[in-house]
Every structure is written in structure tokens, then in C-alpha cells.
Design an enzyme around this catalytic site. Structure first.
Site, PDB file in Angstrom:
ATOM      1  N   GLY A  44      42.983  39.069  33.013  1.00 23.33           N
ATOM      2  CA  GLY A  44      44.108  39.132  31.859  1.00 23.33           C
ATOM      3  C   GLY A  44      44.818  38.295  31.897  1.00 23.33           C
ATOM      4  CG  ASP A  45      48.272  38.771  29.151  1.00 25.97           C
ATOM      5  OD1 ASP A  45      47.162  38.167  28.986  1.00 25.97           O
ATOM      6  OD2 ASP A  45      49.385  39.497  28.924  1.00 25.97           O
ATOM      7  N   GLY A  46      47.587  37.561  33.470  1.00 20.32           N
ATOM      8  CA  GLY A  46      47.411  36.260  35.108  1.00 20.32           C
ATOM      9  C   GLY A  46      46.779  35.178  35.364  1.00 20.32           C
TER      10      GLY A  46
ATOM     11  CG  ASN B  73      47.637  31.546  43.163  1.00 23.47           C
ATOM     12  OD1 ASN B  73      47.746  30.927  41.210  1.00 23.47           O
ATOM     13  ND2 ASN B  73      48.382  31.541  43.693  1.00 23.47           N
TER      14      ASN B  73
END
Ligand SMILES: CCCCCCCCCCCCC/C=C/[C@@H](O)[C@H](COP(=O)(O)O)NC(=O)CCCCC
Ligand SMILES: Nc1ncnc2c1ncn2[C@@H]1O[C@H](COP(=O)(O)OP(=O)(O)O)[C@@H](O)[C@H]1O
Ligand SMILES: [Ca+2]
Length: 488
Positions: free
Chosen positions: A144-146, A121
Site C-alpha cells: 500500500g501507500d505505507g 522498514n
């Protein structure tokens, strides 16, 4: 260096019929540009185009003409804010960026401010509060997607606050983000990159950023009791995909292979989940989840439905429908969710920017039948052509797991069911299937949601990527893709 690079046949320049390296030695005034060539499987590569001319003033004239032409292309980014997740995928994000991407940005004259994240985050919070966004033409996500999810959370949140929009209110019309986002794939699934570019290749993605491509994309907002939870652009999955993700997080040390092991484990576990799904079918749009046509570069379905959405908003949509039952998986795919594991994706005919999501309900069935469904994600067979699978193209949906429903809600559901028999179905028990009831969590673009009762709404074309959608195979090389004068 690419031996098969394009050759110059412009007036005033000598045509060069041999590879660049062979030509250099005999040239009088060589001018090299970088240009793009398409390779197999949607990959792009950079090639050198060398113009040669024995007439010095004519050469200068051509150079300034090309420079002028390049300067008129305003869609190309000049300053980029880059976030690298050093721990995504096989932990190669930093190396991929430094070795494959940074040299191309430098050659193309794109300046960058690079932040290697230090904790989860970090990128989201930096974008939310600190980043001086006015200094940049775009944001690049290496991961990545995260990691992509972090970036959109930061950007969308910041845009709403700047525009006085309350992100906690599920009925608010969200403000679109002005900065485009580029994805350099360096994660485990990289589904968002694959489904928007057609390949997970860092060089291809860097070139799409450099030429300033633009691909609008839908975003789902996810709320629980009027409180914002998360945004999603690819998969929202409860049941099978939620459990795979939860289990795989404990195996992160394995890298991308964790998904294969957890996938197998969750398939064998064979849990089912009980709850109520309500949805608002998308009306007046073109396209259905069972179409043979696919969302491709310049997609007319996205253009048509996007226009319709901005003109009529949700007024033309039908009534809410409700389905109560026992499910192995409840998936909402806002795009195809194609990735190397599933080249056509969870919903092959889903669209990137049509303002809808495909709600896929896989009812409780035998292990054997579920395996048939899963295997169809990897083959050409239709994964929806099974009696226990249904798919609806929707603008909004809600899910309430049975264990969260109060007695009065359960009673109300029963009454609703008897009123709308035609739309409501109660799953029959399959005593032979061997499922066990359980609780699951939502997999939201690779992040686990903290709540299971959710309200999901699609926001049409809320963000833009440095991409152009998947292109149909084509062999042409366009001159406008020349992107920078390299040497004189
Ligand atoms: C027994 C044969 C099973 C074959 C099933 C193959 C189906 C694969 C479908 C994959 C859909 C992926 C949708 C994308 C999800 C990602 O957002 C998420 C996070 O990605 P990342 O941050 O890059 O790691 N990935 C997953 O949830 C992994 C799902 C894998 C399921 C096997
Ligand atoms: N520096 C960091 N340390 C630990 N986690 C991070 C860091 N930067 C980002 N993350 C988190 O790592 C998670 C996975 O990132 P991602 O790039 O999607 O990799 P993968 O595809 O392997 O899951 C995301 O949830 C993201 O928030
Ligand atoms: Ca969509």
C-alpha cells in the site's frame, strides 16, 4: 485468453477473424505476441495477437523485424528489484504477486529479484545501504501507500547520499532518482496507485511496468527544526486525517475496514486544533485548486510548471502568508489523492508533477457542516465551495501548533497579524459547534509523524513511476504495445 483480442491485418499475413483458440488448429505458421487492450475503468488486459502466414521465409522476416523494433524500445525494464509487503491490506501481497504479476513479467522476459519483507522498514533499509541498484532498471513495490513510502525513502535517501546532498537541510535542492518505481496495489487505500493509473488493479500496474511507462511525481520533504522527518507524495494531514490514522493503527487486524470505523469515530469525536499555518503561494504557474480541468496523461500543466520550476526555481514566488486559527483539518494534497473511497480525491484538480501542493484548511465548524464537506469527497460537488474551507496552491508551508509556540512567538504572531490584516484571519469561535480542543499528529502518506511543528517543501518531479497518469477514455490499440514474442 481474450475472445475480443486484436486481429492481424499486416501485409503478408492472413487476417484472423476468429478468437485465437479457434484459429490455432488451422494455422500453418502461427506467431503469437502479447498485446494490450484497454478495458473499462482504466484497466488494461493482456491479449494474444496471432499472426499467421503460409510463407515460411516471409514469416521469419516479419519475426526478425518485430524483434528489431522491440529491441529499439529502451524504456522497457529488463531487470527489476521487487519488494513485497506480506502484511499490507488484506495480507494478499505475496499471492497477488505470484499469481497475477510474476507470470506476466516472465512472459515479457523481465527478470526479477524478489524480496518478501520480514519487518517494517526492511525495504527502506535495504535500498538505503545494501541494494545493488546498478543492476536494476526499476524497483517494484507490492503493498500500500505505507510500503511505497518505504521505497521512496530508501531510494531518495540513497540518491542524496550518493550525490553529496544533505537530506537534513530543508533548503537543499534534492537530486532526482534515476530508477523508476512500479506499484502493484496490495494495501488498504492504495491512493498513489489509483491517482497515477486510475484503478487499483495489479494486472494493469504490471502492464504499465512492462511497457516502460514513465510518470514524474512531486515529493514533499518534511523537516522539523532543520532535521529531516519524512518525504510525502500524497496526503499530509493534521487533525481529522491524522487522528483517523492514529486510531486505525490500533485496529490493523481489521484490515482496510479499520479506516471506516476510525473515520466514523473521529467524525463523532469532533476535535479542533489550534495553530499557525504559513505558506509560500506558488506564483507564475498555470492552474488553480478550483479548476475544472484534471491532471491527466501527458498533462500540459505539469509540463509547463515543471519547466518553469527548473528554469526559475522559487525566485518568482511571492511572500509568505500566515493564517492563525482553529481547524478541524489541515491537509496538503500533492496529488489528487483519489482512491476508491474518494474517486475524485481530496483535491481533485491537484497535479502529480507541477511542483506544488494544495493546502486545504478546514476551519472549526459544526459537525453538520464538516459532514457536508466530507461527503463532497465522495460526490461531484465542490468540497471547497464552503465558507469554512479554503485552499491554496503552495510550494512550501509551515505549521506550528499553538501548544508548541512560545509566549514571544505568540506575541510576534499578534503583531504580524495586525501588520498584515488582509492575509491573516483569526477563526471566530462557534459556541454551538461542540468542538473540543485537542492535539493531533500528522498523517504522512499513511505514516504518523513524530513531530507536529513542521516545515514542508515541494520538490518538483523528484521521482518517476512506471505509470502514465490517468488516461482519458480511448478505444485505440497501439501496435507498439506488443511486448514479447511468446511462441513461434
Ligand atoms: C462520513 C463520510 C466520510 C467520507 C470521507 C472519505 C474521504 C476519503 C479520503 C481519502 C483520502 C486518502 C488519502 C490517502 C491516504 C493514504 O496514504 C493513507 C495510507 O494508505 P495505506 O497505506 O494504503 O493504508 N490512508 C489513509 O490515511 C486512510 C484515510 C481514510 C479516511 C477515511
Ligand atoms: N514484513 C513486514 N512486517 C510488518 N510490517 C511491514 C512489513 N513490511 C512492511 N511493513 C510496514 O507495513 C506498513 C503498512 O504497509 P502497507 O503496505 O502500506 O499496507 P496498508 O495499506 O494496509 O497500510 C508500512 O508502514 C510498512 O512499513
Ligand atoms: Ca503536485
Amino acid at each position: 485468453m481474450y475472445r475480443a483480442g486484436p486481429r492481424c491485418s499486416w501485409p503478408g499475413f492472413d487476417s484472423c477473424s476468429r478468437p485465437f483458440t479457434a484459429c490455432l488448429s488451422r494455422l500453418f505458421s502461427p506467431v503469437s505476441y502479447l498485446s494490450l487492450t484497454r478495458c473499462r475503468q482504466h484497466r488494461w488486459r493482456c491479449a494474444e495477437v496471432t499472426f499467421t502466414c503460409s510463407d515460411g521465409p516471409l514469416c521469419q522476416h516479419w519475426i526478425s523485424s518485430i524483434r528489431e523494433q522491440l529491441a529499439t524500445i529502451t524504456s522497457r525494464p529488463k531487470h527489476l528489484l521487487v519488494y513485497i509487503n506480506p502484511y499490507g491490506g488484506k495480507r494478499q501481497g505475496k499471492r497477488i504477486y505470484e499469481q497475477k504479476v510474476a507470470p506476466l513479467f516472465a512472459q515479457a522476459g523481465v527478470s526479477t529479484h524478489v524480496i518478501v519483507t520480514e519487518y517494517a522498514n526492511h525495504a527502506r533499509d535495504h535500498l538505503k545501504t545494501e541494494a545493488e541498484l546498478e543492476k536494476f532498471d526499476g524497483v517494484v513495490c507490492v503493498g500500500g501507500d505505507g510500503m511505497f513510502s518505504e521505497i521512496i525513502h530508501g531510494l531518495i535517501w540513497r540518491t542524496q547520499i550518493d550525490n553529496g546532498v544533505d537530506p537534513n537541510c530543508p533548503d537543499e535542492t534534492l537530486s532526482g532518482c534515476s530508477l523508476r518505481i512500479g506499484i502493484i496495489p496490495a494495501g488498504s487505500t492504495d491512493c498513489i496507485c489509483f491517482a497515477t493509473v486510475g484503478t487499483n488493479d495489479p494486472v494493469t500496474s504490471a502492464l504499465h511496468i512492462i511497457v516502460g511507462d514513465s510518470q514524474p511525481m512531486d515529493v514533499c520533504s518534511v523537516h522539523h527544526n532543520n532535521t529531516f522527518l519524512r518525504y510525502s507524495v500524497s496526503l499530509l494531514g493534521y487533525g481529522f486525517y491524522g487522528d483517523v490514522l492514529t486510531d486505525s493503527e490500533r485496529k490493523r487486524w481489521m484490515g482496510p475496514a479499520r479506516y471506516d470505523l476510525s473515520g466514523l469515530k473521529m467524525f463523532l469525536t469532533h476535535h479542533y486544533y489550534e495553530g499557525t499555518v504559513s505558506y509560500l503561494p506558488a506564483r507564475g504557474i498555470i492552474g488553480t485548486p478550483r479548476d475544472a480541468a484534471r491532471c491527466r496523461s501527458g498533462c500540459v500543466v505539469c509540463q509547463h510548471n515543471g519547466q518553469l520550476h527548473s528554469e526559475r526555481a522559487e525566485k518568482s514566488d511571492g511572500e509568505w502568508r500566515t493564517i492563525r486559527g482553529k481547524f478541524l483539518a489541515i491537509n496538503a494534497a500533492s496529488m489528487s489523492c483519489a482512491c476508491p473511497r474518494s474517486p475524485k480525491g481530496l483535491s481533485p484538480a491537484a497535479h502529480l508533477a507541477d511542483g506544488t501542493t494544495d493546502l486545504i484548511l478546514v476551519r472549526k465548524c459544526s459537525r453538520f457542516d464538516f459532514l457536508r464537506h466530507l461527503l463532497r469527497h465522495t460526490s461531484k460537488d465542490d468540497q471547497f465551495d464552503l465558507t469554512f474551507v479554503e485552499v491554496h496552491r503552495v510550494r512550501r508551508f509551515r505549521f506550528m501548533p499553538r501548544h508548541c509556540q512560545s509566549d514571544s512567538e505568540l506575541e510576534l504572531d499578534l503583531q504580524e497579524n495586525s501588520k498584515h490584516q488582509i492575509f491573516s484571519q483569526i477563526c471566530r469561535d462557534h459556541p454551538a459547534c461542540g468542538c473540543a480542543p485537542a492535539y493531533s499528529s500528522w498523517n504522512c502518506d499513511g505514516e504518523i509523524l513524530t513531530h507536529t511543528a513542521i516545515d514542508v517543501r515541494v520538490h518538483c518531479q523528484l521521482i518517476n513511476l512506471f505509470a502514465r497518469g490517468i488516461e482519458e477514455p480511448c478505444l485505440s490499440v497501439d501496435a507498439h504495445r506488443i511486448f514479447h514474442l511468446e511462441t513461434l
